[in-house]
Design an enzyme around this catalytic site. Structure first.
Site, PDB file in Angstrom:
ATOM      1  N   THR A   5      -5.645 -11.925   4.015  1.00 27.79           N
ATOM      2  CA  THR A   5      -6.163 -10.612   4.379  1.00 27.79           C
ATOM      3  C   THR A   5      -7.564 -10.359   3.862  1.00 27.79           C
ATOM      4  O   THR A   5      -7.885 -10.717   2.733  1.00 27.79           O
ATOM      5  CB  THR A   5      -5.239  -9.487   3.852  1.00 27.79           C
ATOM      6  OG1 THR A   5      -5.854  -8.235   4.154  1.00 27.79           O
ATOM      7  CG2 THR A   5      -4.997  -9.588   2.366  1.00 27.79           C
TER       8      THR A   5
ATOM      9  N   PHE B  57       0.826  -1.208   0.000  1.00 26.83           N
ATOM     10  CA  PHE B  57       0.000   0.000   0.000  1.00 26.83           C
ATOM     11  C   PHE B  57       0.864   1.265   0.000  1.00 26.83           C
ATOM     12  O   PHE B  57       0.430   2.314  -0.495  1.00 26.83           O
ATOM     13  CB  PHE B  57      -0.902  -0.025   1.244  1.00 26.83           C
ATOM     14  CG  PHE B  57      -1.975   1.017   1.258  1.00 26.83           C
ATOM     15  CD1 PHE B  57      -3.148   0.848   0.536  1.00 26.83           C
ATOM     16  CD2 PHE B  57      -1.821   2.175   2.018  1.00 26.83           C
ATOM     17  CE1 PHE B  57      -4.151   1.815   0.561  1.00 26.83           C
ATOM     18  CE2 PHE B  57      -2.816   3.141   2.048  1.00 26.83           C
ATOM     19  CZ  PHE B  57      -3.976   2.962   1.314  1.00 26.83           C
ATOM     20  N   GLU B  58       2.059   1.179   0.568  1.00 31.31           N
ATOM     21  CA  GLU B  58       2.938   2.350   0.671  1.00 31.31           C
ATOM     22  C   GLU B  58       3.802   2.569  -0.576  1.00 31.31           C
ATOM     23  O   GLU B  58       4.476   3.603  -0.689  1.00 31.31           O
ATOM     24  CB  GLU B  58       3.864   2.223   1.894  1.00 31.31           C
ATOM     25  CG  GLU B  58       3.207   2.547   3.227  1.00 31.31           C
ATOM     26  CD  GLU B  58       2.220   1.495   3.703  1.00 31.31           C
ATOM     27  OE1 GLU B  58       2.484   0.290   3.500  1.00 31.31           O
ATOM     28  OE2 GLU B  58       1.172   1.879   4.266  1.00 31.31           O
TER      29      GLU B  58
ATOM     30  N   VAL C 173       0.809  -9.458  -2.312  1.00 31.53           N
ATOM     31  CA  VAL C 173      -0.475  -9.425  -1.604  1.00 31.53           C
ATOM     32  C   VAL C 173      -1.142 -10.776  -1.798  1.00 31.53           C
ATOM     33  O   VAL C 173      -1.358 -11.215  -2.937  1.00 31.53           O
ATOM     34  CB  VAL C 173      -1.378  -8.293  -2.136  1.00 31.53           C
ATOM     35  CG1 VAL C 173      -2.581  -8.127  -1.207  1.00 31.53           C
ATOM     36  CG2 VAL C 173      -0.617  -6.977  -2.252  1.00 31.53           C
TER      37      VAL C 173
ATOM     38  N   ARG D 262       5.891 -17.766  -8.109  1.00 34.85           N
ATOM     39  CA  ARG D 262       6.114 -16.631  -9.009  1.00 34.85           C
ATOM     40  C   ARG D 262       7.250 -15.726  -8.521  1.00 34.85           C
ATOM     41  O   ARG D 262       7.479 -14.652  -9.071  1.00 34.85           O
ATOM     42  CB  ARG D 262       4.816 -15.851  -9.170  1.00 34.85           C
ATOM     43  CG  ARG D 262       3.777 -16.677  -9.940  1.00 34.85           C
ATOM     44  CD  ARG D 262       2.372 -16.137  -9.796  1.00 34.85           C
ATOM     45  NE  ARG D 262       2.237 -14.814 -10.358  1.00 34.85           N
ATOM     46  CZ  ARG D 262       1.140 -14.069 -10.234  1.00 34.85           C
ATOM     47  NH1 ARG D 262       0.101 -14.532  -9.568  1.00 34.85           N
ATOM     48  NH2 ARG D 262       1.094 -12.881 -10.777  1.00 34.85           N
TER      49      ARG D 262
ATOM     50  N   HIS E   8      -8.547  -7.331   3.543  1.00 36.57           N
ATOM     51  CA  HIS E   8      -8.501  -6.125   2.721  1.00 36.57           C
ATOM     52  C   HIS E   8      -7.583  -6.281   1.510  1.00 36.57           C
ATOM     53  O   HIS E   8      -7.018  -5.332   0.991  1.00 36.57           O
ATOM     54  CB  HIS E   8      -8.203  -4.864   3.538  1.00 36.57           C
ATOM     55  CG  HIS E   8      -6.919  -4.854   4.294  1.00 36.57           C
ATOM     56  ND1 HIS E   8      -6.814  -5.143   5.618  1.00 36.57           N
ATOM     57  CD2 HIS E   8      -5.675  -4.544   3.899  1.00 36.57           C
ATOM     58  CE1 HIS E   8      -5.569  -5.015   6.007  1.00 36.57           C
ATOM     59  NE2 HIS E   8      -4.853  -4.658   4.982  1.00 36.57           N
TER      60      HIS E   8
HETATM   61  N1  INI Z   1       0.642  -5.525   2.503  1.00 33.81           N
HETATM   62  C1  INI Z   1       1.156  -6.304   1.541  1.00 33.81           C
HETATM   63  O1  INI Z   1       2.086  -5.879   0.850  1.00 33.81           O
HETATM   64  N2  INI Z   1       0.661  -7.554   1.325  1.00 33.81           N
HETATM   65  C2  INI Z   1      -0.381  -8.075   2.049  1.00 33.81           C
HETATM   66  O2  INI Z   1      -0.788  -9.244   1.796  1.00 33.81           O
HETATM   67  C3  INI Z   1      -0.928  -7.273   3.079  1.00 33.81           C
HETATM   68  N3  INI Z   1      -1.981  -7.784   3.904  1.00 33.81           N
HETATM   69  O3  INI Z   1      -2.187  -9.007   3.934  1.00 33.81           O
HETATM   70  O4  INI Z   1      -2.642  -7.052   4.635  1.00 33.81           O
HETATM   71  C4  INI Z   1      -0.399  -5.973   3.290  1.00 33.81           C
HETATM   72  N4  INI Z   1      -0.893  -5.168   4.256  1.00 33.81           N
HETATM   73  C5  INI Z   1      -0.198  -4.004   4.728  1.00 33.81           C
HETATM   74  C6  INI Z   1      -0.452  -2.763   3.879  1.00 33.81           C
HETATM   75  O5  INI Z   1       0.248  -2.836   2.649  1.00 33.81           O
HETATM   76  C7  INI Z   1       0.032  -1.505   4.609  1.00 33.81           C
HETATM   77  O6  INI Z   1       1.409  -1.607   4.859  1.00 33.81           O
HETATM   78  C8  INI Z   1      -0.702  -1.269   5.925  1.00 33.81           C
HETATM   79  O7  INI Z   1      -2.115  -1.315   5.752  1.00 33.81           O
HETATM   80  C9  INI Z   1      -0.315   0.119   6.500  1.00 33.81           C
HETATM   81  O8  INI Z   1      -0.731   1.158   5.630  1.00 33.81           O
END
Ligand code: INI
Length: 155
Positions: A86, A57-58, A81, A127, A88
């Protein structure tokens, strides 16, 4: 009929790799594959900058900030991901994809979507260098191809 394609000849410039710590067992393999592909295509390690972020997400914020700063020919973003882990999934995967697309479109710097989106850990590992290639390596090649194609357009 002129046909334009990016080739895989060694491009100039520096390359950024933005990589997510979440699911690091997978993303470390993506990073290794990405680094290896760059080295094999003439981009030496001293032209690679690696930026770790908490999760996929970042990745868009750092990619866009780097692209706006103008120091890199392309920015490769690596993450993983996994739906099974998750609730979300759709938000994280979708927002990462949309944000990275926007970062590239807004800046004109190629931003490569090297984020694995899978149902299971096994699919992700496959992958990331096991049975089904390495998304990190593919992403390095996509970056080189895009830089070389853009160079043909921006003569
Ligand atoms: N971030 C990922 O890169 N992969 C995931 O599967 C994942 N899950 O499972 O929640 C995930 N969550 C963290 C997200 O990217 C953020 O770092 C977090 O929400 C803080 O903003």
């Amino acid at each position: 009929m002129p046909i334009y394609e990016g080739d895989f000849s060694p491009p100039g410039g520096r390359f950024a790799i933005v990589v997510s710590r979440f699911n690091s067992m997978v993303t470390e393999s993506l990073l290794a594959g990405c680094r290896d592909a760059f080295l094999r295509h003439g981009v030496s390690e001293d032209r690679l900058d690696v930026y770790w972020v908490p999760g996929s997400f970042e990745t868009p914020l750092i990619a866009r900030t780097l692209a706006e700063a103008g120091g890199h020919a392309a920015i490769v973003c690596l993450g993983c991901v996994i739906r099974g882990e998750t609730g979300h999934y759709d938000h994280v995967a979708g927002q990462a994809a949309g944000g990275l697309l926007q970062a590239g479109l807004a800046t004109g710097v190629p931003v490569i979507f090297g984020v694995l989106t899978t149902e299971t850990v096994e699919q992700a590992l496959n992958r990331a260098g096991l049975k089904a290639g390495n998304k990190g390596a593919e992403s390095a090649l996509a970056a080189i191809e895009m830089v070389n194609l853009l160079a043909k357009i921006k003569l």
